[in-house]
Design a protein around this motif. Structure first.
Motif, PDB file in Angstrom:
ATOM      1  N   THR A 313       0.835  -1.194   0.000  1.00 56.44           N
ATOM      2  CA  THR A 313       0.000   0.000   0.000  1.00 56.44           C
ATOM      3  C   THR A 313       0.875   1.250   0.000  1.00 56.44           C
ATOM      4  O   THR A 313       1.849   1.324   0.756  1.00 56.44           O
ATOM      5  N   ASN A 314       0.536   2.236  -0.830  1.00 59.78           N
ATOM      6  CA  ASN A 314       1.347   3.463  -0.843  1.00 59.78           C
ATOM      7  C   ASN A 314       0.522   4.735  -0.712  1.00 59.78           C
ATOM      8  O   ASN A 314       1.033   5.831  -0.938  1.00 59.78           O
ATOM      9  N   SER A 315      -0.750   4.608  -0.329  1.00 62.65           N
ATOM     10  CA  SER A 315      -1.570   5.793  -0.066  1.00 62.65           C
ATOM     11  C   SER A 315      -2.772   5.396   0.767  1.00 62.65           C
ATOM     12  O   SER A 315      -3.247   4.254   0.689  1.00 62.65           O
ATOM     13  N   MET A 316      -3.243   6.339   1.567  1.00 60.45           N
ATOM     14  CA  MET A 316      -4.576   6.153   2.123  1.00 60.45           C
ATOM     15  C   MET A 316      -5.576   6.631   1.071  1.00 60.45           C
ATOM     16  O   MET A 316      -5.204   7.344   0.130  1.00 60.45           O
ATOM     17  N   VAL A 317      -6.817   6.189   1.186  1.00 59.15           N
ATOM     18  CA  VAL A 317      -7.858   6.662   0.272  1.00 59.15           C
ATOM     19  C   VAL A 317      -8.261   8.055   0.739  1.00 59.15           C
ATOM     20  O   VAL A 317      -8.995   8.218   1.715  1.00 59.15           O
ATOM     21  N   ALA A 318      -7.737   9.048   0.073  1.00 62.58           N
ATOM     22  CA  ALA A 318      -8.007  10.430   0.457  1.00 62.58           C
ATOM     23  C   ALA A 318      -9.224  10.942  -0.304  1.00 62.58           C
ATOM     24  O   ALA A 318      -9.578  10.425  -1.359  1.00 62.58           O
ATOM     25  N   GLY A 319      -9.839  11.963   0.250  1.00 62.08           N
ATOM     26  CA  GLY A 319     -10.963  12.526  -0.474  1.00 62.08           C
ATOM     27  C   GLY A 319     -11.946  13.273   0.402  1.00 62.08           C
ATOM     28  O   GLY A 319     -11.815  13.340   1.628  1.00 62.08           O
ATOM     29  N   ILE A 320     -12.943  13.817  -0.267  1.00 61.39           N
ATOM     30  CA  ILE A 320     -14.003  14.589   0.376  1.00 61.39           C
ATOM     31  C   ILE A 320     -15.329  13.916   0.078  1.00 61.39           C
ATOM     32  O   ILE A 320     -15.603  13.542  -1.061  1.00 61.39           O
ATOM     33  N   ASN A 321     -16.147  13.779   1.106  1.00 64.32           N
ATOM     34  CA  ASN A 321     -17.506  13.266   0.943  1.00 64.32           C
ATOM     35  C   ASN A 321     -18.509  14.374   1.144  1.00 64.32           C
ATOM     36  O   ASN A 321     -18.211  15.409   1.762  1.00 64.32           O
ATOM     37  N   ILE A 322     -19.704  14.165   0.647  1.00 63.60           N
ATOM     38  CA  ILE A 322     -20.803  15.104   0.860  1.00 63.60           C
ATOM     39  C   ILE A 322     -21.872  14.390   1.679  1.00 63.60           C
ATOM     40  O   ILE A 322     -22.198  13.228   1.414  1.00 63.60           O
ATOM     41  N   SER A 323     -22.361  15.066   2.709  1.00 60.06           N
ATOM     42  CA  SER A 323     -23.339  14.491   3.629  1.00 60.06           C
ATOM     43  C   SER A 323     -24.533  15.416   3.780  1.00 60.06           C
ATOM     44  O   SER A 323     -24.453  16.623   3.484  1.00 60.06           O
ATOM     45  N   VAL A 324     -25.622  14.854   4.291  1.00 62.03           N
ATOM     46  CA  VAL A 324     -26.847  15.612   4.562  1.00 62.03           C
ATOM     47  C   VAL A 324     -27.199  15.435   6.034  1.00 62.03           C
ATOM     48  O   VAL A 324     -27.197  14.309   6.547  1.00 62.03           O
ATOM     49  N   PHE A 325     -27.465  16.539   6.731  1.00 65.60           N
ATOM     50  CA  PHE A 325     -27.948  16.407   8.096  1.00 65.60           C
ATOM     51  C   PHE A 325     -29.329  15.764   8.076  1.00 65.60           C
ATOM     52  O   PHE A 325     -30.194  16.145   7.294  1.00 65.60           O
ATOM     53  N   LYS A 326     -29.519  14.779   8.934  1.00 64.46           N
ATOM     54  CA  LYS A 326     -30.706  13.932   8.880  1.00 64.46           C
ATOM     55  C   LYS A 326     -31.996  14.716   9.066  1.00 64.46           C
ATOM     56  O   LYS A 326     -33.036  14.350   8.541  1.00 64.46           O
ATOM     57  N   ASN A 327     -31.946  15.806   9.826  1.00 65.14           N
ATOM     58  CA  ASN A 327     -33.181  16.559  10.072  1.00 65.14           C
ATOM     59  C   ASN A 327     -33.240  17.862   9.275  1.00 65.14           C
ATOM     60  O   ASN A 327     -33.865  18.837   9.682  1.00 65.14           O
ATOM     61  N   THR A 328     -32.593  17.883   8.111  1.00 69.53           N
ATOM     62  CA  THR A 328     -32.739  19.032   7.218  1.00 69.53           C
ATOM     63  C   THR A 328     -34.211  19.330   6.982  1.00 69.53           C
ATOM     64  O   THR A 328     -35.051  18.428   6.990  1.00 69.53           O
ATOM     65  N   ASP A 329     -34.527  20.585   6.739  1.00 72.39           N
ATOM     66  CA  ASP A 329     -35.917  20.931   6.421  1.00 72.39           C
ATOM     67  C   ASP A 329     -36.124  21.034   4.908  1.00 72.39           C
ATOM     68  O   ASP A 329     -37.089  21.638   4.441  1.00 72.39           O
ATOM     69  N   ASN A 330     -35.214  20.417   4.138  1.00 80.48           N
ATOM     70  CA  ASN A 330     -35.410  20.298   2.694  1.00 80.48           C
ATOM     71  C   ASN A 330     -34.810  18.973   2.222  1.00 80.48           C
ATOM     72  O   ASN A 330     -33.818  18.937   1.482  1.00 80.48           O
ATOM     73  N   LEU A 331     -35.419  17.883   2.642  1.00 76.85           N
ATOM     74  CA  LEU A 331     -34.920  16.558   2.306  1.00 76.85           C
ATOM     75  C   LEU A 331     -34.879  16.330   0.798  1.00 76.85           C
ATOM     76  O   LEU A 331     -33.881  15.843   0.259  1.00 76.85           O
ATOM     77  N   ASP A 332     -35.940  16.691   0.127  1.00 79.70           N
ATOM     78  CA  ASP A 332     -35.994  16.477  -1.321  1.00 79.70           C
ATOM     79  C   ASP A 332     -34.950  17.330  -2.037  1.00 79.70           C
ATOM     80  O   ASP A 332     -34.271  16.869  -2.961  1.00 79.70           O
ATOM     81  N   GLY A 333     -34.850  18.593  -1.600  1.00 80.23           N
ATOM     82  CA  GLY A 333     -33.868  19.484  -2.219  1.00 80.23           C
ATOM     83  C   GLY A 333     -32.441  19.023  -1.973  1.00 80.23           C
ATOM     84  O   GLY A 333     -31.575  19.131  -2.851  1.00 80.23           O
ATOM     85  N   ALA A 334     -32.180  18.479  -0.768  1.00 81.93           N
ATOM     86  CA  ALA A 334     -30.845  17.991  -0.457  1.00 81.93           C
ATOM     87  C   ALA A 334     -30.468  16.833  -1.375  1.00 81.93           C
ATOM     88  O   ALA A 334     -29.343  16.753  -1.873  1.00 81.93           O
ATOM     89  N   ALA A 335     -31.422  15.929  -1.608  1.00 83.01           N
ATOM     90  CA  ALA A 335     -31.160  14.808  -2.513  1.00 83.01           C
ATOM     91  C   ALA A 335     -30.886  15.303  -3.926  1.00 83.01           C
ATOM     92  O   ALA A 335     -29.982  14.803  -4.621  1.00 83.01           O
ATOM     93  N   LYS A 336     -31.643  16.305  -4.364  1.00 81.88           N
ATOM     94  CA  LYS A 336     -31.426  16.870  -5.695  1.00 81.88           C
ATOM     95  C   LYS A 336     -30.038  17.509  -5.792  1.00 81.88           C
ATOM     96  O   LYS A 336     -29.361  17.407  -6.833  1.00 81.88           O
TER      97      LYS A 336
END
Length: 437
Positions: A313-336
């Protein structure tokens, strides 16, 4: 992850496992569509500055608003603040709808219960889980649980080398093994110039480097059931090998022990240092005025010279993820919004801007990700990168062991001996600081 992350997250990080289970940008009951026309987005600082990120992201957010009618309020959060901001949001309920997280935080933040689980239904809303590269999915949460995030930008470590400094020293090819790297560094480390740059006070960077060396020595830093294992022979050897690049081999300048804000990249651009081990550095070099043909990119070293899995192995898997707070008040918009950000078109635009690799398979076919520079990163992710331990205590691991490595670099810089015994003592102390099971 990329750039600077919190150097010390202290008590807030240590409270991760006790954080409230469901909080964020919306109602405390677990999400709604009460505010369908707005979203708040915390983006991580990916570019050379926050202003650069705004210039990259705002046109894309405007495009999203034109397509959906949903206005996105953008805040680019520095790495030094991001984790603490997220943890505060998980306990206070005053957070964004959508946020970027370092992929190594996925399991720790998943343990709070504050993030939307990406089950089959939610993945279906963004085109399916199989659109994403397996290595990127491996850093989205605890194996066997629904991911807490979706991959956004993928990165891996590589060896960047200054072509002129190599030529001036009569070096004709980049080192493939650690022995070759040390020998190359010693040829250059004279007259105020140094062989290798490091960020000795950057806890996360320390962890990334010693995790990879740990894999090469047969150590994982956690047992199979998630318990800390910082003092194994392999873990001790990994830390000592890394710090010895300054302490014994003397190819890293003592001043690097205090670096924590990409100063090693600045030294590289200025011709003070001939090599750096970094994740996706080309965009940063460009912003600092370095031309693409002035440096080369090669796989990070392994003992055998041939990268692969396990001890190659010569690297960790680096990167950025995108998450949604579970109690957002725009669930549909967050998914979009997540669907928009992980679409082929946006993946190409954003990853080109940041010099990273799309975690979406079909976006990787763009020629921009098949250049001599990006192909090394892409191949590393596909063939020789390993995910950091996906355990709830990963953030505490970064703080405790990252600090131990920082202190050992300080010892090396001050001329104090760095021995196997002193390394083991530091790692023992770090293990004692971990939450008791």
């Amino acid at each position: 992850m990329r750039s600077i992350r919190a150097a010390a997250v202290g008590a807030v990080t240590m409270s991760l496992a006790l954080a409230a289970s469901a909080c964020g940008g919306g109602s405390s009951s677990g999400g709604s569509n009460d505010s369908p026309k707005t979203l708040t987005y915390w983006a991580s600082n990916q570019g050379a500055s926050i202003e650069v990120d705004k210039k990259v992201l705002q046109p894309e957010l405007d495009k999203f608003e034109k397509q959906t009618g949903i206005k996105v309020k953008l805040e680019v959060v520095p790495w030094s603040d991001l984790l603490n901001r997220i943890l505060t949001a998980t306990t206070s309920g005053q957070g964004p709808d959508i946020l970027n997280i370092g992929n190594t935080w996925s399991a720790s933040l998943q343990a709070t219960g504050a993030l939307l689980p990406w089950n089959a239904e939610n993945f279906g809303k963004i085109g399916g889980k199989d659109r994403f590269v397996d290595s990127a999915l491996g850093s989205t949460g605890v194996q066997g649980q629904d991911p807490a995030a979706v991959p956004l930008y993928s990165m891996s470590y590589a060896l960047y080398y200054n072509k002129k400094m190599f030529a001036d020293a009569g070096i004709t090819k980049p080192p493939a093994t650690w022995d070759e790297l040390v020998a190359t560094g010693k040829k250059i480390a004279k007259g105020g110039k140094w062989g290798l740059g490091a960020e000795g006070s950057n806890l996360s960077n320390n962890i990334h480097q010693i995790f990879v060396l740990g894999k090469q020595h047969g150590a994982d830093f956690f047992t199979a059931d998630g318990k800390p294992d910082f003092t194994s022979d392999g873990a001790v050897a990994a830390v000592k090998q890394y710090v010895d690049l300054m302490a014994a081999d003397k190819i890293i300048a003592p001043g690097n022990a205090e670096y924590a804000q990409n100063q090693s990249l600045s030294d590289f651009v200025k011709g003070k240092t001939s090599m750096v081990l970094w994740q996706t550095a080309s965009a940063t070099f460009k912003s600092m005025g370095m031309k693409d043909d002035e440096y080369g990119v090669a796989p990070a070293p392994v003992a055998s010279g041939t990268p692969g899995t396990a001890q190659a192995t010569n690297s960790m898997v680096a990167g950025i993820n995108i998450s949604v707070f579970k109690n957002t008040d725009n669930l549909d918009g967050a998914a979009k919004f997540v669907k928009f950000m992980t679409s082929d078109d946006e993946q190409k635009i954003l990853n080109k801007a940041y010099g990273s690799i799309p975690p979406v398979k079909t976006a990787q076919t763009d020629p921009a990700f098949n250049s001599p520079t990006t192909s090394v990163l892409r191949d590393t992710l596909a063939k020789s990168a390993s995910a950091l331990p996906q355990v709830a205590d990963e953030s505490q691991f970064e703080t405790a062991v990252g600090t131990a490595v920082k202190e050992l670099f300080a010892d090396a810089a001050a001329g104090r001996p760095v021995t196997t015994e002193s390394v083991k003592a530091k790692l023992t102390k770090a293990q004692q600081q971990m939450p008791k099971k």
